[in-house]
Scaffold this active site. Structure first.
Site, PDB file in Angstrom:
ATOM      1  N   PHE A  14       0.840  -1.195   0.000  1.00 26.55           N
ATOM      2  CA  PHE A  14       0.000   0.000   0.000  1.00 26.55           C
ATOM      3  C   PHE A  14       0.879   1.249   0.000  1.00 26.55           C
ATOM      4  CE2 PHE A  14      -3.675   2.609   1.693  1.00 26.55           C
ATOM      5  CZ  PHE A  14      -4.490   2.373   0.595  1.00 26.55           C
TER       6      PHE A  14
ATOM      7  N   GLY B 251       7.141  10.752  -5.711  1.00 25.33           N
ATOM      8  CA  GLY B 251       6.799   9.314  -5.739  1.00 25.33           C
ATOM      9  C   GLY B 251       7.108   8.645  -7.065  1.00 25.33           C
TER      10      GLY B 251
ATOM     11  N   LYS C  52      11.894  -3.059 -18.244  1.00 20.31           N
ATOM     12  CA  LYS C  52      10.727  -2.832 -19.107  1.00 20.31           C
ATOM     13  C   LYS C  52      11.033  -3.302 -20.529  1.00 20.31           C
ATOM     14  CE  LYS C  52       9.357   0.970 -16.113  1.00 20.31           C
ATOM     15  NZ  LYS C  52       9.663   2.348 -15.720  1.00 20.31           N
TER      16      LYS C  52
HETATM   17  N1  HSE Z   1      10.614   4.439 -11.063  1.00 22.21           N
HETATM   18  C1  HSE Z   1       9.822   4.188 -12.220  1.00 22.21           C
HETATM   19  C2  HSE Z   1      10.023   5.327 -13.190  1.00 22.21           C
HETATM   20  C3  HSE Z   1       8.388   4.065 -11.847  1.00 22.21           C
HETATM   21  O1  HSE Z   1      10.484   6.376 -12.766  1.00 22.21           O
HETATM   22  O2  HSE Z   1       9.727   5.185 -14.380  1.00 22.21           O
HETATM   23  C4  HSE Z   1       7.484   3.631 -12.967  1.00 22.21           C
HETATM   24  O3  HSE Z   1       7.842   2.377 -13.484  1.00 22.21           O
END
Ligand code: HSE
Length: 388
Positions: free
Chosen positions: A8, A175, A193
């Site tokens: 969370f 965040g 990714k």
């Molecule tokens: N830390 C990653 C970014 C979060 O900044 O892209 C999203 O995957």
């Protein structure tokens, strides 16, 4: 639909918000499993548990959403949920990239669905597009800005003259960054990714260790000034491509001219460019980090589970390709300080040299296979940027 949620933090709370603001998806979060019971939470205590079995063994919970930041614990939880026949949504790119073959096999074996749109470029719906829309087109490359934190940092450095450290702090406050920001800064996160997209675009399972990556962690004010003088800026770009039956991939900072389409992709926005035989070039741009943009991708996966959506991994089924980046050559700017022993012998061709005081750079072509083995690249006095 009843959801059991693991974690969370920023994205978990983002999911809570979008789930309660949307009218489209009728799903409720029944239980939330957290690690730290002492931490103050914005919801009543009855939602929370520290025992994963309260979710995994609850027959009323049909969907497990995994949003924790520890990849190995996440893998155990996701595997356990799939084995229980529960469908799973996750945004954990590190976990997925390191366990794609096992996760694929578990889906085949259990028949349960695992969806992870939020793991790649957050709000940009790239995985489902690659799966569904591009299943017949001949893709030749998928590349772009896959990390919001580093793009945010580079935007603040280039547009607002912030230092790299100040900009990182702002990204963390918003965040966007991983709990361990080195994953963003050193290029691991966009590489994870990339590994996921390699499977959905070209049908190959590639371990992250096999893919060359270099982040923005060594870039300094001199490099930023170098890019400015050439009329552009720097972006961290991940790229995978097909040449014949070979597929390659790498992730490296790139010089982007002021009129390039990536120049206007700023802050936490990401971009994905697809090149294919029939539709040619297409560019997707959207927020790649943050609570609601990522929560929204997770919500879209939850919604897709209403009609039993599963990835079919069609490219993998059609596949005749294999992974081999070795022959690709990059045109690089290599900046280093006195004492760093950048090996001229690794360059196929050198076109420019610069020396002033303690700062030197060489511009030339280097094959990716040499970069993967270059000992000089681990020297903290060396930085590299791809230039075209
Ligand atoms: N830390 C990653 C970014 C979060 O900044 O892209 C999203 O995957």
């Amino acid at each position: 639909m009843k959801i059991g949620l693991f974690g969370f933090g920023c994205v978990g709370q983002g999911l809570w918000k979008v789930l309660h603001e949307t009218k489209g998806v009728k799903a409720e979060i029944g239980r939330i499993c957290i690690k730290n019971a002492e931490k103050p939470r914005p919801l009543p205590a009855h939602f929370f548990t520290t025992n994963p079995d309260d979710i995994l063994n609850d027959p009323d919970i049909d969907i497990v959403v995994e949003l924790i930041d520890d990849a190995e614990t996440a893998f155990r939880l996701v595997s356990a949920a799939l084995k229980q026949g529960k469908s799973v949504v996750t945004a954990n790119k590190k976990m997925i990239a390191h366990h794609l073959p096992e996760l694929h096999a578990l889906q085949q074996k259990t028949g349960a669905s695992l969806l992870y749109e939020g793991a790649c470029c957050a709000s940009i719906p790239i995985i489902r597009n690659l799966e569904e829309y591009y299943d017949n087109d001949l893709l030749t490359s998928v590349e772009g800005i896959f990390n919001g934190t580093t793009n945010y940092i580079l935007s603040k450095v280039f547009e607002e003259n912030k230092t790299f450290d100040e900009a990182l702090q702002l990204a963390q406050e918003n965040g966007f960054a991983e709990s361990d920001p080195r994953l963003d800064l050193e290029g691991f996160d966009p590489k994870y990714k990339l590994c996921i997209l390699l499977l959905h675009a070209f049908g190959v399972f590639v371990e992250p260790e096999a893919v060359f990556h270099f982040g923005i962690h060594r870039l300094n004010a001199f490099d930023a000034e170098f890019a400015r003088r050439r009329g552009g800026s720097l972006k961290l770009v991940a790229r995978c491509y097909r040449q014949g039956d070979q597929v390659g991939a790498y992730c490296i900072p790139r010089f982007v001219p002021g009129n390039h389409r990536y120049a206007s992709v700023r802050n936490e926005y990401n971009a994905v460019t697809l090149e294919s035989a029939f539709s040619e070039q297409q560019v997707f741009v959207g927020k790649g980090a943050g609570d609601k943009p990522t929560g929204c991708a997770v919500l879209s996966d939850i919604s897709a589970l209403r009609y039993q959506y599963k990835y079919e991994y069609r490219k993998w089924q059609q596949n005749g390709s294999f992974f081999n980046t070795s022959d690709t050559e990059l045109q690089l700017y290599v900046r280093y300080s006195t004492g760093a022993s950048v090996a001229d012998a690794d360059f196929t061709e050198i076109t420019e040299r610069f020396m002033s005081g303690d700062t030197h750079y060489t511009i030339g072509r280097i094959p990716v296979r040499k970069l993967q083995r270059a000992a000089w690249l681990s020297d903290p006095r060396v930085s590299v940027v791809e230039i075209n």
